[in-house]
Design a protein around this motif. Structure first.
Motif, PDB file in Angstrom:
ATOM      1  N   GLN A 297      36.042 -58.918  24.749  1.00 36.58           N
ATOM      2  CA  GLN A 297      35.330 -58.169  23.561  1.00 36.58           C
ATOM      3  C   GLN A 297      36.314 -58.287  22.194  1.00 36.58           C
ATOM      4  O   GLN A 297      35.996 -58.068  21.355  1.00 36.58           O
TER       5      GLN A 297
ATOM      6  N   VAL B 205      40.761 -53.189  21.172  1.00 34.72           N
ATOM      7  CA  VAL B 205      39.491 -52.739  22.037  1.00 34.72           C
ATOM      8  C   VAL B 205      40.101 -52.158  23.411  1.00 34.72           C
ATOM      9  O   VAL B 205      41.075 -52.897  24.041  1.00 34.72           O
TER      10      VAL B 205
ATOM     11  N   THR C  68      38.848 -50.918  27.242  1.00 33.88           N
ATOM     12  CA  THR C  68      37.797 -50.847  28.370  1.00 33.88           C
ATOM     13  C   THR C  68      38.525 -50.249  29.646  1.00 33.88           C
ATOM     14  O   THR C  68      39.691 -50.231  29.837  1.00 33.88           O
TER      15      THR C  68
ATOM     16  N   GLU D 149      35.827 -52.912  33.686  1.00 40.88           N
ATOM     17  CA  GLU D 149      34.623 -53.900  33.552  1.00 40.88           C
ATOM     18  C   GLU D 149      34.874 -55.071  34.270  1.00 40.88           C
ATOM     19  O   GLU D 149      34.051 -55.679  34.723  1.00 40.88           O
TER      20      GLU D 149
ATOM     21  N   GLU E  57      31.423 -60.989  26.906  1.00 41.88           N
ATOM     22  CA  GLU E  57      30.855 -59.663  26.665  1.00 41.88           C
ATOM     23  C   GLU E  57      31.405 -58.415  27.781  1.00 41.88           C
ATOM     24  O   GLU E  57      31.425 -57.357  27.238  1.00 41.88           O
ATOM     25  N   ARG E  58      32.328 -59.112  28.496  1.00 45.80           N
ATOM     26  CA  ARG E  58      32.853 -57.868  29.482  1.00 45.80           C
ATOM     27  C   ARG E  58      34.491 -58.187  29.406  1.00 45.80           C
ATOM     28  O   ARG E  58      35.050 -59.204  29.548  1.00 45.80           O
TER      29      ARG E  58
END
Length: 210
Positions: free
Chosen positions: A141, A154, A156, A159, A135-136
């Motif tokens: 993800q 994706v 991020t 994170e 999830e991180r």
């Protein structure tokens, strides 16, 4: 190989997949129903698979994967890394960022292969074998997105490591493999350009591993 032997092998492999896809395990009756065969036939499949450590029966009698599956997975990992390295090297040089192949192991994302760019003054040091929750981070993800069939990159920020920027995409179409390919950098990444590079690398790796 006789037709009967081929059928038995096919059923044994299907049984392994069924157990792998059922977190709580399967009873012999459930396995028989799902496979469309009798309970006696399931018992005959379980015996050799258990002997090789690929299946086991828990205290409640439910069928679960055995430790032998983990051993096979560990032996396959170097082959996966080797197949992915050319695309990872190309991605690291194009993006000027550390490229990585992440696979699922024990419900977590594990960095299986990491390639750092050769021409940058500074880049993220990312250790092979590093683990993180799915999830991180972009890598995990992207794997979760791949489970729904989503192939897009994706993005991020911070994170897994403060100040780190990540872009990743799932590696799709390789039977039995849940993985993603991505990059991580210390500065913002151009989402459109790097996203396209990551997608191209994911496609190249999927082709190499099929």
């Amino acid at each position: 190989m006789t037709v009967e032997t081929a059928q038995t092998l096919d059923r044994g492999l299907r049984l392994l997949h069924l157990v792998a896809e059922t977190p709580g395990g399967l009873t012999v009756t459930e396995a028989a129903t799902r496979l469309g065969i009798g309970r006696a036939a399931v018992y005959r499949l379980v015996a050799p698979l258990a002997e090789h450590g690929l299946l086991r029966r828990d205290t409640a009698g439910r069928l679960r994967l055995g430790a032998g599956v983990l051993q096979l997975a560990r032996q396959a990992q170097p082959l996966l890394a080797e197949g992915a390295l050319p695309a990872l090297r190309r991605l690291a040089e194009q993006a000027g960022a550390t490229a990585h192949l992440t696979v699922v192991e024990g419900g977590e994302g594990v960095a299986l292969a990491v390639v750092e760019p050769s021409w940058t003054s500074f880049h993220v040091a990312y250790r092979t074998g590093a683990r993180h929750p799915l999830e991180r981070g972009a890598a995990g993800q992207a794997i979760l997105a791949g489970r729904t069939g989503a192939a897009g990159p994706v993005n991020t920020v911070g994170e897994l490591q403060p100040g780190a920027y990540g872009v990743a995409a799932p590696v799709l179409g390789v039977p039995g493999l849940e993985a993603s390919v991505g990059v991580v950098a210390l500065a913002p990444l151009d989402a459109e350009t790097v996203g396209a590079q990551v997608l191209a690398a994911a496609t190249a790796i999927a082709t190499a591993l099929r």
